[in-house]
Design a protein around this motif. Sequence first.
Motif, PDB file in Angstrom:
ATOM      1  N   LEU A 258      35.910  31.436  38.710  1.00 31.10           N
ATOM      2  CA  LEU A 258      37.063  31.801  37.894  1.00 31.10           C
ATOM      3  C   LEU A 258      38.290  32.044  38.767  1.00 31.10           C
ATOM      4  N   LEU A 259      38.098  32.655  39.918  1.00 32.26           N
ATOM      5  CA  LEU A 259      39.215  32.863  40.845  1.00 32.26           C
ATOM      6  C   LEU A 259      39.700  31.543  41.433  1.00 32.26           C
ATOM      7  N   LYS A 260      38.771  30.644  41.728  1.00 31.11           N
ATOM      8  CA  LYS A 260      39.145  29.345  42.299  1.00 31.11           C
ATOM      9  C   LYS A 260      39.863  28.473  41.272  1.00 31.11           C
ATOM     10  N   VAL A 261      39.394  28.491  40.022  1.00 29.36           N
ATOM     11  CA  VAL A 261      40.046  27.718  38.961  1.00 29.36           C
ATOM     12  C   VAL A 261      41.446  28.268  38.725  1.00 29.36           C
ATOM     13  N   GLY A 262      41.565  29.557  38.828  1.00 25.06           N
ATOM     14  CA  GLY A 262      42.873  30.175  38.695  1.00 25.06           C
ATOM     15  C   GLY A 262      42.924  31.174  37.568  1.00 25.06           C
ATOM     16  N   THR A 263      43.650  32.219  37.809  1.00 28.21           N
ATOM     17  CA  THR A 263      43.817  33.239  36.789  1.00 28.21           C
ATOM     18  C   THR A 263      45.076  32.998  35.961  1.00 28.21           C
ATOM     19  N   LEU A 264      45.906  32.045  36.366  1.00 29.21           N
ATOM     20  CA  LEU A 264      47.130  31.761  35.614  1.00 29.21           C
ATOM     21  C   LEU A 264      46.841  31.339  34.171  1.00 29.21           C
ATOM     22  N   PRO A 265      45.882  30.453  33.902  1.00 27.39           N
ATOM     23  CA  PRO A 265      45.599  30.125  32.501  1.00 27.39           C
ATOM     24  C   PRO A 265      45.155  31.340  31.683  1.00 27.39           C
ATOM     25  N   LEU A 266      44.416  32.237  32.319  1.00 29.17           N
ATOM     26  CA  LEU A 266      43.973  33.439  31.606  1.00 29.17           C
ATOM     27  C   LEU A 266      45.144  34.362  31.310  1.00 29.17           C
ATOM     28  N   ILE A 267      46.084  34.468  32.245  1.00 23.43           N
ATOM     29  CA  ILE A 267      47.268  35.295  32.027  1.00 23.43           C
ATOM     30  C   ILE A 267      48.135  34.697  30.929  1.00 23.43           C
ATOM     31  N   ILE A 268      48.325  33.381  30.963  1.00 25.38           N
ATOM     32  CA  ILE A 268      49.110  32.719  29.917  1.00 25.38           C
ATOM     33  C   ILE A 268      48.445  32.919  28.563  1.00 25.38           C
ATOM     34  N   SER A 269      47.133  32.790  28.508  1.00 25.28           N
ATOM     35  CA  SER A 269      46.399  32.992  27.267  1.00 25.28           C
ATOM     36  C   SER A 269      46.569  34.411  26.751  1.00 25.28           C
ATOM     37  N   LEU A 270      46.510  35.377  27.631  1.00 26.18           N
ATOM     38  CA  LEU A 270      46.683  36.773  27.240  1.00 26.18           C
ATOM     39  C   LEU A 270      48.085  37.027  26.691  1.00 26.18           C
ATOM     40  N   LEU A 271      49.102  36.475  27.350  1.00 23.76           N
ATOM     41  CA  LEU A 271      50.474  36.646  26.875  1.00 23.76           C
ATOM     42  C   LEU A 271      50.681  35.991  25.512  1.00 23.76           C
ATOM     43  N   LEU A 272      50.082  34.824  25.306  1.00 23.46           N
ATOM     44  CA  LEU A 272      50.192  34.163  24.005  1.00 23.46           C
ATOM     45  C   LEU A 272      49.516  34.968  22.906  1.00 23.46           C
ATOM     46  N   VAL A 273      48.364  35.555  23.207  1.00 24.58           N
ATOM     47  CA  VAL A 273      47.671  36.380  22.213  1.00 24.58           C
ATOM     48  C   VAL A 273      48.508  37.598  21.848  1.00 24.58           C
ATOM     49  N   ILE A 274      49.078  38.256  22.845  1.00 22.90           N
ATOM     50  CA  ILE A 274      49.893  39.440  22.583  1.00 22.90           C
ATOM     51  C   ILE A 274      51.100  39.078  21.734  1.00 22.90           C
TER      52      ILE A 274
END
Length: 103
Positions: free
Chosen positions: A58-74
């Motif tokens: 998950l760290l190698k794939v990147g946390t940016l997609p997860l952060i973007i997903s979280l911001l979109l949900v909020i």
Amino acid sequence: MHDEGIERKNTNIGLVLLLSSAIIFGSAIISASIYSLTLGSVGGPGWNSNYGIFGTALLKVGTLPLIISLLLVITAIILIVKEIENFKDNEMQSRTGAGAKCS
């Protein structure tokens, strides 16, 4: 009447953001799970024992997609909650007769 179009537009935007967030999050998780197979294979690059195989992937794939997903949900939740509050306010005004109707 004009406000209803704006409110429905906000609801639709919120739902699209929620769907986009789910797609981005799912894609990141699927990518990490596929990459974790290569980390654990014989002759693979290995993984960090603090995070485990999946955490390292998950760290190698990147946390940016997860952060973007979280911001979109909020953002989606904020839009949908505001819409629900506006709907309740409009219902209350229509019941009391305090709201003036536009034609």
